[in-house]
Design an enzyme around this catalytic site. Structure first.
Site, PDB file in Angstrom:
ATOM      1  N   GLY A 110       0.679  -1.092  -0.111  1.00 39.38           N
ATOM      2  CA  GLY A 110       0.011  -0.067   0.037  1.00 39.38           C
ATOM      3  C   GLY A 110       0.910   1.259  -0.089  1.00 39.38           C
ATOM      4  O   GLY A 110       2.280   1.015   0.170  1.00 39.38           O
ATOM      5  N   GLN A 128       3.554   9.737   1.590  1.00 43.75           N
ATOM      6  CA  GLN A 128       4.764   8.848   1.293  1.00 43.75           C
ATOM      7  C   GLN A 128       5.499   9.763   0.074  1.00 43.75           C
ATOM      8  O   GLN A 128       6.687   9.129  -0.042  1.00 43.75           O
ATOM      9  CB  GLN A 128       4.584   7.462   1.387  1.00 43.75           C
ATOM     10  CG  GLN A 128       4.048   6.955   2.545  1.00 43.75           C
ATOM     11  CD  GLN A 128       3.987   5.549   2.765  1.00 43.75           C
ATOM     12  OE1 GLN A 128       2.894   5.069   2.200  1.00 43.75           O
ATOM     13  NE2 GLN A 128       5.000   4.764   3.120  1.00 43.75           N
ATOM     14  N   GLU A 153      -2.459   2.628   6.270  1.00 43.44           N
ATOM     15  CA  GLU A 153      -2.419   3.654   5.162  1.00 43.44           C
ATOM     16  C   GLU A 153      -3.267   4.943   5.683  1.00 43.44           C
ATOM     17  O   GLU A 153      -2.987   6.037   5.548  1.00 43.44           O
ATOM     18  CB  GLU A 153      -3.057   3.247   3.869  1.00 43.44           C
ATOM     19  CG  GLU A 153      -2.232   2.343   3.177  1.00 43.44           C
ATOM     20  CD  GLU A 153      -0.704   2.234   3.155  1.00 43.44           C
ATOM     21  OE1 GLU A 153      -0.362   3.475   3.184  1.00 43.44           O
ATOM     22  OE2 GLU A 153      -0.107   1.153   3.178  1.00 43.44           O
TER      23      GLU A 153
HETATM   24  O1  GNR Z   1       4.677  -2.600   2.347  1.00 39.75           O
HETATM   25  C1  GNR Z   1       3.898  -2.725   3.290  1.00 39.75           C
HETATM   26  N1  GNR Z   1       3.761  -3.808   3.891  1.00 39.75           N
HETATM   27  C2  GNR Z   1       2.822  -3.817   5.224  1.00 39.75           C
HETATM   28  C3  GNR Z   1       2.714  -4.826   5.975  1.00 39.75           C
HETATM   29  C4  GNR Z   1       1.757  -4.919   7.054  1.00 39.75           C
HETATM   30  C5  GNR Z   1       0.921  -3.816   7.282  1.00 39.75           C
HETATM   31  C6  GNR Z   1       1.147  -2.730   6.451  1.00 39.75           C
HETATM   32  C7  GNR Z   1       2.133  -2.741   5.422  1.00 39.75           C
HETATM   33  S1  GNR Z   1       2.101  -1.331   4.370  1.00 39.75           S
HETATM   34  C8  GNR Z   1       3.673  -1.304   3.804  1.00 39.75           C
HETATM   35  C9  GNR Z   1       3.793  -0.179   2.683  1.00 39.75           C
HETATM   36  C10 GNR Z   1       3.617   1.042   3.184  1.00 39.75           C
HETATM   37  O2  GNR Z   1       4.453   1.639   4.053  1.00 39.75           O
HETATM   38  N2  GNR Z   1       2.490   1.646   3.001  1.00 39.75           N
HETATM   39  O3  GNR Z   1       2.277   2.935   3.793  1.00 39.75           O
HETATM   40 NI    NI Z   2       3.620   2.887   5.531  1.00 41.22          NI
END
Ligand code: GNR
Ligand code: NI
Length: 173
Positions: free
Chosen positions: A46, A51, A138
């Site tokens: 996500g 970001q 997110e």
């Molecule tokens: O890549 C991501 N892996 C993830 C694993 C468990 C819970 C949330 C995430 S989101 C993260 C990418 C990210 O930083 N999204 O903001």
């Molecule tokens: Ni994140």
């Protein structure tokens, strides 16, 4: 579509409250597509607009997995958690804005989320498992909150201290 550079802790944009999207127009759709491309390039599940340095309430996710052939690509503007379960689930989380660190985070196991899709139409989704953790992670970004805020103070401070030091070293190169 364009891969955009990531904002890394301690970038101030990561701690700001992101502004609501007024209208889902071509600029927002472009932003969503750039975010998806950047997320895929970085191999994330996500991504939230702050970001990539954009302080707007936009998130994208792709939590497709091998057990579930259904593609799970989501593009959301102004996502809001309408309901959260009392039962919780713990998951090892990471964040593209905090590379190299992971931590166990406990959150509601199931959530209902209201959002505007890429056409500006109001939609609702129900999530559990990895998708539930991801959408909450997110939405936290839109409120200036990071997964490290759920860890013990000592772990959080250690990560912030190391990342701040790394940022200083990178600048001095
Ligand atoms: O890549 C991501 N892996 C993830 C694993 C468990 C819970 C949330 C995430 S989101 C993260 C990418 C990210 O930083 N999204 O903001
Ligand atoms: Ni994140």
């Amino acid at each position: 579509m364009t891969i955009r550079p990531l904002s890394i802790l301690p970038a101030p944009v990561l701690r700001k409250l992101a502004a609501p999207v007024k209208t889902v127009d071509d600029d927002i759709r472009q932003l969503m597509d750039d975010m998806l491309e950047t997320m895929r390039h970085e191999q994330g599940l996500g991504l939230a607009a702050p970001q990539i340095g954009v302080s707007l309430r936009v998130i994208v996710m792709d939590c497709s997995d091998d057990n579930d052939p259904e593609p799970m690509i989501w593009k959301m503007a102004n996502p809001e958690i309408m309901a959260a379960s009392d039962d919780t689930a713990s998951m090892e989380e990471g964040c593209l804005s905090i590379p190299g660190y992971r931590g166990e985070v406990t959150r509601p196991a199931e959530v209902e989320v209201k959002f505007l899709d890429e056409h500006g139409t109001e939609q609702q989704m129900r999530a559990d498992g990895l998708l539930a953790a991801c959408v909450q992670h997110e939405i936290d970004h839109l409120n200036g909150k990071l997964f490290i805020d759920y860890l013990s103070r000592i772990k959080r401070d250690m990560i912030i201290r190391k990342m701040t030091k790394d940022a200083r070293i990178d600048r001095d190169d």
